[in-house]
Design an enzyme around this catalytic site. Structure first.
Site, PDB file in Angstrom:
ATOM      1  N   ASN A  21     -10.286   6.408   8.897  1.00 42.56           N
ATOM      2  CA  ASN A  21      -9.514   6.241   9.615  1.00 42.56           C
ATOM      3  C   ASN A  21      -9.076   7.698  10.457  1.00 42.56           C
ATOM      4  O   ASN A  21      -8.078   7.806  11.204  1.00 42.56           O
ATOM      5  CB  ASN A  21      -7.961   5.925   8.861  1.00 42.56           C
ATOM      6  N   ARG A  90     -10.113  -2.229  16.452  1.00 51.90           N
ATOM      7  CA  ARG A  90      -9.033  -1.841  16.935  1.00 51.90           C
ATOM      8  C   ARG A  90      -8.771  -0.324  17.405  1.00 51.90           C
ATOM      9  O   ARG A  90      -8.276   0.109  18.249  1.00 51.90           O
ATOM     10  CB  ARG A  90      -8.064  -2.024  15.800  1.00 51.90           C
ATOM     11  N   CYS A 114      -9.123  -6.153  12.039  1.00 52.83           N
ATOM     12  CA  CYS A 114      -9.007  -7.136  10.805  1.00 52.83           C
ATOM     13  C   CYS A 114      -7.782  -7.933  11.039  1.00 52.83           C
ATOM     14  O   CYS A 114      -6.855  -7.568  11.459  1.00 52.83           O
ATOM     15  CB  CYS A 114      -8.979  -6.212   9.477  1.00 52.83           C
ATOM     16  N   ARG A 119      -0.198  -6.210  14.480  1.00 52.83           N
ATOM     17  CA  ARG A 119      -0.039  -5.127  14.680  1.00 52.83           C
ATOM     18  C   ARG A 119       0.093  -4.741  16.171  1.00 52.83           C
ATOM     19  O   ARG A 119      -0.803  -4.549  16.735  1.00 52.83           O
ATOM     20  CB  ARG A 119      -1.450  -4.109  13.877  1.00 52.83           C
ATOM     21  N   ASP A 305      -3.808   0.058   2.402  1.00 57.07           N
ATOM     22  CA  ASP A 305      -5.217  -0.218   2.335  1.00 57.07           C
ATOM     23  C   ASP A 305      -5.882  -0.126   0.963  1.00 57.07           C
ATOM     24  O   ASP A 305      -7.066  -0.735   0.769  1.00 57.07           O
ATOM     25  CB  ASP A 305      -5.898   0.949   3.109  1.00 57.07           C
ATOM     26  N   ARG A 399     -17.877  -2.101   7.965  1.00 52.39           N
ATOM     27  CA  ARG A 399     -17.109  -1.267   8.908  1.00 52.39           C
ATOM     28  C   ARG A 399     -16.625  -0.150   8.376  1.00 52.39           C
ATOM     29  O   ARG A 399     -16.126   0.601   9.206  1.00 52.39           O
ATOM     30  CB  ARG A 399     -16.104  -2.320   9.407  1.00 52.39           C
TER      31      ARG A 399
END
Length: 420
Positions: A21, A90, A114, A119, A305, A399
């Site tokens: 991230n 994304r 995902c 979102r 998460d 991923r």
């Protein structure tokens, strides 16, 4: 597909990789340098590789030296965008601000990712519109164009992580001051800000979730920058240590400070941990786990998460545990897979679930990865279940978790990739 043979006792230490991230928005922001940069501790994960493929198509040159990525954005274009790959991840949303800055227009399909719930990208688009870029929808594509405006702007990021990151990047070279309200302050946002500050950006952070960006004339390039370690990966291994270790496992680069609320919930559940110093945490095998309630929240709250992996811990606790998933309405869907392994769960609505424990999880079934974090959760379930568990859609896991299978094998887990 992964085949996991349960009930192996794990031991040893694991080193946490660079943060997915943090890496992805920094790769997007690196386009703003219009030059070279060396990114260390870059995770070699599926999303990073896919994003690099997209960036290579628009002129980025890169090469790997171990976990250091040599990155050169000197000759980028807004042509040759790979729409099929953009639809898969994304993080392709991070193309918007740099390409608009340099070329004034961009056309991309809606970014993928995902399936954890809606979102929306309204905060991205509304913020970009406020600084001069109009947008419209054409079928499943977004078209933006316009001219960058100067002067003071007040934008609303809606506490969204990626919207905060995109709006920061969009304004670092814009003449004027930008006040981003309701900004996210997750560790990966802070890592992006540190990256941009290293490049010469003027960014200030206020206590009330405001980020103030004062535009500078240019950014410097040709420097080294380290991607922060992944606190979500760290939390995942903490749960593995509590449930599947023989005595304990040690987690290096654990990001202990970033996980304060999460670690407190582990302790409340009955998990013993020990800070060994140098950001290394020892997590002991848990016995007599107690039921707890968790509610996900924006940082520094309980990370969404880590909700799925934590549910596996809750399945082993005595009593009734509750999950309140505030942020995403699709995140609890994976619990149907846990039911296949004989867990007693009740999904009350898209945001709340109860887990009745303790449960002796049973293998001998095939379960699927609903998303990246749910996939990791099902691997943990397989590690503590009796018998063999098959897990499909494991590409979701790859991923975001670097060398997940090999790291677990080093700890003593018995799992392997097999053909479907």
């Amino acid at each position: 597909m992964l085949l996991v043979r349960g009930k192996k006792e794990l031991s040893g230490k694991v080193k946490i990789s660079g943060s997915k991230n943090a890496a992805l928005p920094i790769l997007g922001a690196a386009l703003m340098l219009n030059g070279k940069v060396r990114l260390t501790n870059m995770p070699k994960i599926g999303d990073v590789k896919t994003f690099l493929d997209i960036l290579e198509g628009i002129g980025v040159k890169y090469n790997w030296e171990g976990t250091t990525l040599n990155f050169d954005s000197s000759n980028i274009t807004n042509q040759n965008l790979n729409f099929e790959k953009i639809k898969k991840i994304r993080s392709s949303i991070f193309l918007l601000s740099p390409l608009l800055h340099f070329f004034g227009s961009i056309k991309i399909p809606f970014p993928g990712g995902c399936s954890i719930g809606k979102r929306p990208i309204d905060a991205h688009l509304n913020g970009l519109e406020a600084i001069g870029y109009n947008y419209q929808y054409e079928n499943d594509e977004i078209i933006l164009d316009g001219n960058l405006q100067s002067g003071e702007k007040i934008l609303n990021a809606g506490f969204g992580v990626s919207s905060t990151e995109n709006l920061i990047v969009a304004n670092v070279l814009r003449p004027g001051t930008t006040i981003i309200k309701a900004a996210a302050i997750e560790p990966h946002v802070m890592n992006l800000i540190s990256f941009l500050r290293t490049a010469g950006a003027d960014i200030k952070i206020r206590y009330n979730h405001e980020i103030i960006v004062s535009g500078v004339e240019k950014l410097v390039n040709d420097f080294d920058f380290e991607i922060v370690s992944d606190y979500i990966e760290s939390g995942t291994y903490m749960i593995i240590g509590a449930l599947a270790s023989k005595e304990y496992i040690d987690i290096e680069n654990a990001r202990i400070d970033d996980l304060y609320i999460f670690i407190e919930k582990l302790k409340e559940s009955g998990v013993k941990v020990e800070d060994l110093g140098n950001d290394t945490l020892r997590v002991f095998k848990a016995t007599n786990l107690k039921s707890v309630q968790i509610q996900t929240n924006i940082f520094p709250g309980f990370p969404t998460d880590l909700q799925s992996p934590f549910a596996i811990l809750q399945s082993q606790a005595e009593g009734i545990s509750k999950i309140h998933e505030v942020l995403f309405e699709g995140r609890l869907s994976f619990l149907v897979e846990l039911e296949k392994m004989r867990a007693n769960v009740a999904v009350m609505n898209p945001h709340e679930a109860l887990i009745f424990g303790p449960n002796k999880l049973k293998g001998g079934v095939t379960v699927t990865s609903w998303d990246l974090r749910a996939g990791a959760a099902m691997v943990i379930a397989g590690l503590i279940a009796e018998g063999e568990t098959k897990i499909t859609n494991v590409e979701y896991i790859y991923r975001g978790y670097e060398d997940f299978v090999s790291k677990l094998k080093v700890l003593g887990a018995d799992l392997e990739e097999i053909n479907d």
